[in-house]
Design an enzyme around this catalytic site. Sequence first.
Site, PDB file in Angstrom:
ATOM      1  N   SER A  12      22.887  22.289 -59.007  1.00  0.00           N
ATOM      2  CA  SER A  12      23.905  23.252 -59.462  1.00  0.00           C
ATOM      3  C   SER A  12      23.367  24.672 -59.284  1.00  0.00           C
ATOM      4  CB  SER A  12      24.325  22.934 -60.883  1.00  0.00           C
ATOM      5  OG  SER A  12      23.187  22.908 -61.697  1.00  0.00           O
ATOM      6  N   GLY A  13      23.936  25.651 -60.000  1.00  0.00           N
ATOM      7  CA  GLY A  13      23.608  27.063 -59.748  1.00  0.00           C
ATOM      8  C   GLY A  13      22.110  27.353 -59.773  1.00  0.00           C
ATOM      9  N   HIS A  14      21.440  26.951 -60.858  1.00  0.00           N
ATOM     10  CA  HIS A  14      20.006  27.247 -60.972  1.00  0.00           C
ATOM     11  C   HIS A  14      19.216  26.533 -59.869  1.00  0.00           C
ATOM     12  CE1 HIS A  14      16.252  28.381 -62.812  1.00  0.00           C
ATOM     13  NE2 HIS A  14      15.894  27.120 -62.972  1.00  0.00           N
ATOM     14  N   GLY A  74      18.684  24.415 -65.525  1.00  0.00           N
ATOM     15  CA  GLY A  74      18.498  25.550 -66.436  1.00  0.00           C
ATOM     16  C   GLY A  74      18.336  25.159 -67.896  1.00  0.00           C
ATOM     17  N   HIS A 143       1.741  41.649 -71.564  1.00  0.00           N
ATOM     18  CA  HIS A 143       0.352  41.170 -71.690  1.00  0.00           C
ATOM     19  C   HIS A 143       0.160  40.243 -72.898  1.00  0.00           C
ATOM     20  CE1 HIS A 143      -0.801  43.646 -75.173  1.00  0.00           C
ATOM     21  NE2 HIS A 143       0.062  44.514 -74.686  1.00  0.00           N
ATOM     22  N   ILE A 173      20.004  36.167 -71.828  1.00  0.00           N
ATOM     23  CA  ILE A 173      20.068  37.280 -70.883  1.00  0.00           C
ATOM     24  C   ILE A 173      19.964  38.653 -71.585  1.00  0.00           C
ATOM     25  CG2 ILE A 173      22.617  37.338 -70.870  1.00  0.00           C
ATOM     26  CD1 ILE A 173      22.331  37.597 -67.753  1.00  0.00           C
TER      27      ILE A 173
HETATM   28  C1  COA Z   1      23.727  32.843 -78.784  1.00  0.00           C
HETATM   29  C2  COA Z   1      24.787  31.963 -78.134  1.00  0.00           C
HETATM   30  C3  COA Z   1      24.124  30.662 -77.638  1.00  0.00           C
HETATM   31  C4  COA Z   1      25.814  31.684 -79.212  1.00  0.00           C
HETATM   32  O1  COA Z   1      26.796  30.866 -78.688  1.00  0.00           O
HETATM   33  P1  COA Z   1      27.905  30.223 -79.674  1.00  0.00           P
HETATM   34  O2  COA Z   1      27.221  29.606 -80.863  1.00  0.00           O
HETATM   35  O3  COA Z   1      28.754  29.348 -78.816  1.00  0.00           O
HETATM   36  O4  COA Z   1      28.678  31.458 -80.228  1.00  0.00           O
HETATM   37  P2  COA Z   1      30.233  31.794 -80.040  1.00  0.00           P
HETATM   38  O5  COA Z   1      30.503  32.100 -78.603  1.00  0.00           O
HETATM   39  O6  COA Z   1      31.019  30.702 -80.693  1.00  0.00           O
HETATM   40  O7  COA Z   1      30.386  33.135 -80.873  1.00  0.00           O
HETATM   41  C5  COA Z   1      30.405  33.176 -82.286  1.00  0.00           C
HETATM   42  C6  COA Z   1      30.501  34.623 -82.700  1.00  0.00           C
HETATM   43  O8  COA Z   1      29.232  35.265 -82.487  1.00  0.00           O
HETATM   44  C7  COA Z   1      29.367  36.342 -81.559  1.00  0.00           C
HETATM   45  N1  COA Z   1      28.238  36.261 -80.641  1.00  0.00           N
HETATM   46  C8  COA Z   1      27.863  35.188 -79.888  1.00  0.00           C
HETATM   47  N2  COA Z   1      26.759  35.497 -79.174  1.00  0.00           N
HETATM   48  C9  COA Z   1      26.437  36.751 -79.482  1.00  0.00           C
HETATM   49  C10 COA Z   1      25.413  37.610 -79.045  1.00  0.00           C
HETATM   50  N3  COA Z   1      24.496  37.214 -78.173  1.00  0.00           N
HETATM   51  N4  COA Z   1      25.354  38.859 -79.574  1.00  0.00           N
HETATM   52  C11 COA Z   1      26.279  39.278 -80.455  1.00  0.00           C
HETATM   53  N5  COA Z   1      27.300  38.503 -80.904  1.00  0.00           N
HETATM   54  C12 COA Z   1      27.375  37.263 -80.414  1.00  0.00           C
HETATM   55  C13 COA Z   1      30.686  36.092 -80.830  1.00  0.00           C
HETATM   56  O9  COA Z   1      31.223  37.288 -80.356  1.00  0.00           O
HETATM   57  C14 COA Z   1      31.510  35.437 -81.917  1.00  0.00           C
HETATM   58  O10 COA Z   1      31.987  36.455 -82.772  1.00  0.00           O
HETATM   59  P3  COA Z   1      33.478  36.372 -83.393  1.00  0.00           P
HETATM   60  O11 COA Z   1      33.491  35.127 -84.233  1.00  0.00           O
HETATM   61  O12 COA Z   1      33.595  37.641 -84.167  1.00  0.00           O
HETATM   62  O13 COA Z   1      34.401  36.269 -82.233  1.00  0.00           O
HETATM   63  C15 COA Z   1      25.458  32.641 -76.906  1.00  0.00           C
HETATM   64  O14 COA Z   1      26.289  33.688 -77.275  1.00  0.00           O
HETATM   65  C16 COA Z   1      24.451  33.201 -75.915  1.00  0.00           C
HETATM   66  O15 COA Z   1      23.918  34.291 -76.074  1.00  0.00           O
HETATM   67  N6  COA Z   1      24.194  32.407 -74.846  1.00  0.00           N
HETATM   68  C17 COA Z   1      23.222  32.728 -73.811  1.00  0.00           C
HETATM   69  C18 COA Z   1      23.874  32.997 -72.483  1.00  0.00           C
HETATM   70  C19 COA Z   1      22.877  33.327 -71.384  1.00  0.00           C
HETATM   71  O16 COA Z   1      21.849  33.943 -71.563  1.00  0.00           O
HETATM   72  N7  COA Z   1      23.216  32.928 -70.173  1.00  0.00           N
HETATM   73  C20 COA Z   1      22.414  33.200 -69.006  1.00  0.00           C
HETATM   74  C21 COA Z   1      21.402  32.153 -68.742  1.00  0.00           C
HETATM   75  S1  COA Z   1      20.595  32.424 -67.226  1.00  0.00           S
END
Ligand code: COA
Length: 223
Positions: A12-14, A74, A143, A173
Site C-alpha cells: 500500500s502507500g507506505h 505503516g 541527539h 505528523i
Molecule cells: C490523535 C488521533 C489518532 C486521534 O484520532 P481519533 O481518536 O479518531 O480522534 P477524532 O478524529 O475522533 O477526533 C476527536 C476530537 O479530537 C480532535 N482532534 C483529533 N486529533 C487532534 C489533534 N491531533 N490535535 C487537535 N485536536 C485533535 C478532533 O478535532 C475532534 O474534536 P471535536 O470532537 O471537537 O470535533 C488523530 O487525530 C491523529 O493525529 N492521527 C495521526 C495521523 C497521522 O499522523 N497521519 C500520518 C501518518 S504518516
Amino acid sequence: MHRKNIVVIGASGHGKVVADILSQMPGYRVVGFIDAFIKKGTVCFGDLTVLGGEQDLPELMAAHQITGGIVGIGDNWIRSQVVAKIQAIAPSFEFINAIHPSAVISDTANIGHGNVIAANAVINTNANIGDHCIVNTAACIDHDNHMDSYASVAPRVVTGGNVAIGAYTAVSIGAVVKHGISIGEQSIVGAGAVVLKPVTSFSIWYGVPARKMGERKAGDKYL
Ligand SMILES: CC(C)(COP(=O)(O)OP(=O)(O)OC[C@H]1O[C@@H](n2cnc3c(N)ncnc32)[C@H](O)[C@@H]1OP(=O)(O)O)[C@@H](O)C(=O)NCCC(=O)NCCS
C-alpha cells in the site's frame, strides 16, 4: 556492484514509498512486493508487482534468489505481527534498513534493522534507533534520542535532545517533542501536538500543549 535481491512486504502507500527509497540504494534490487491482500500480479510501483503472500516466501526466495527485505507497513502493531509471521515462515529472511540517500545520519547514531529512514530525515549524534522503526519524511530525531523497536515518527516530527519513544508508539505528523521528554510504549501523540510533559504508556495525547485525551490497547487502530 553485486546487488541483493529483496522484497517489500506490504504494497500500500507506505510500501510504495519504501520501494522508492530502496530503488535509490545501489546495494539492492527490489524484485517485487509481498502482500496477502492484493492480487498476485498487480502492478504497484514502476513495473514491480505483487509476487504473492507471506506464505509463498520460501518458494519465492528460492525462485528469485531473494535474501531478505523489509516490512513496509505503516501501522506499528500490524508491522510487528507481519515481522513475527515472516520469522516463523522464512527464518533466513534478512531484514534490511531502507535509508533514503538524502537522509542525514550521524556516524555516532546506532540503527538496528528493518528500519525506514525516509527522504530528508535527520538522525543526530548518539541517537539509538531499535528495529523495524519508521523515521518518516523530513522528521528530525535529535541527539541522544532513543526509539524502541516498532516505534514511528511521522513526516516533519521534531524532537529535542534526550527524548525517548517507547515500543510501538506513534508520534504523528508534525508533532514537536520538547528535549528530555519520555514517551511510553504503545501510545499515540496526535498530529501537530506540542509535547511538554512525559507521555504515559498506552495513552493518546494531542493538542498544544499536548494533554492526555484517552487510553488505548495494543493493536488499536490509529491510522
Ligand atoms: C490523535 C488521533 C489518532 C486521534 O484520532 P481519533 O481518536 O479518531 O480522534 P477524532 O478524529 O475522533 O477526533 C476527536 C476530537 O479530537 C480532535 N482532534 C483529533 N486529533 C487532534 C489533534 N491531533 N490535535 C487537535 N485536536 C485533535 C478532533 O478535532 C475532534 O474534536 P471535536 O470532537 O471537537 O470535533 C488523530 O487525530 C491523529 O493525529 N492521527 C495521526 C495521523 C497521522 O499522523 N497521519 C500520518 C501518518 S504518516
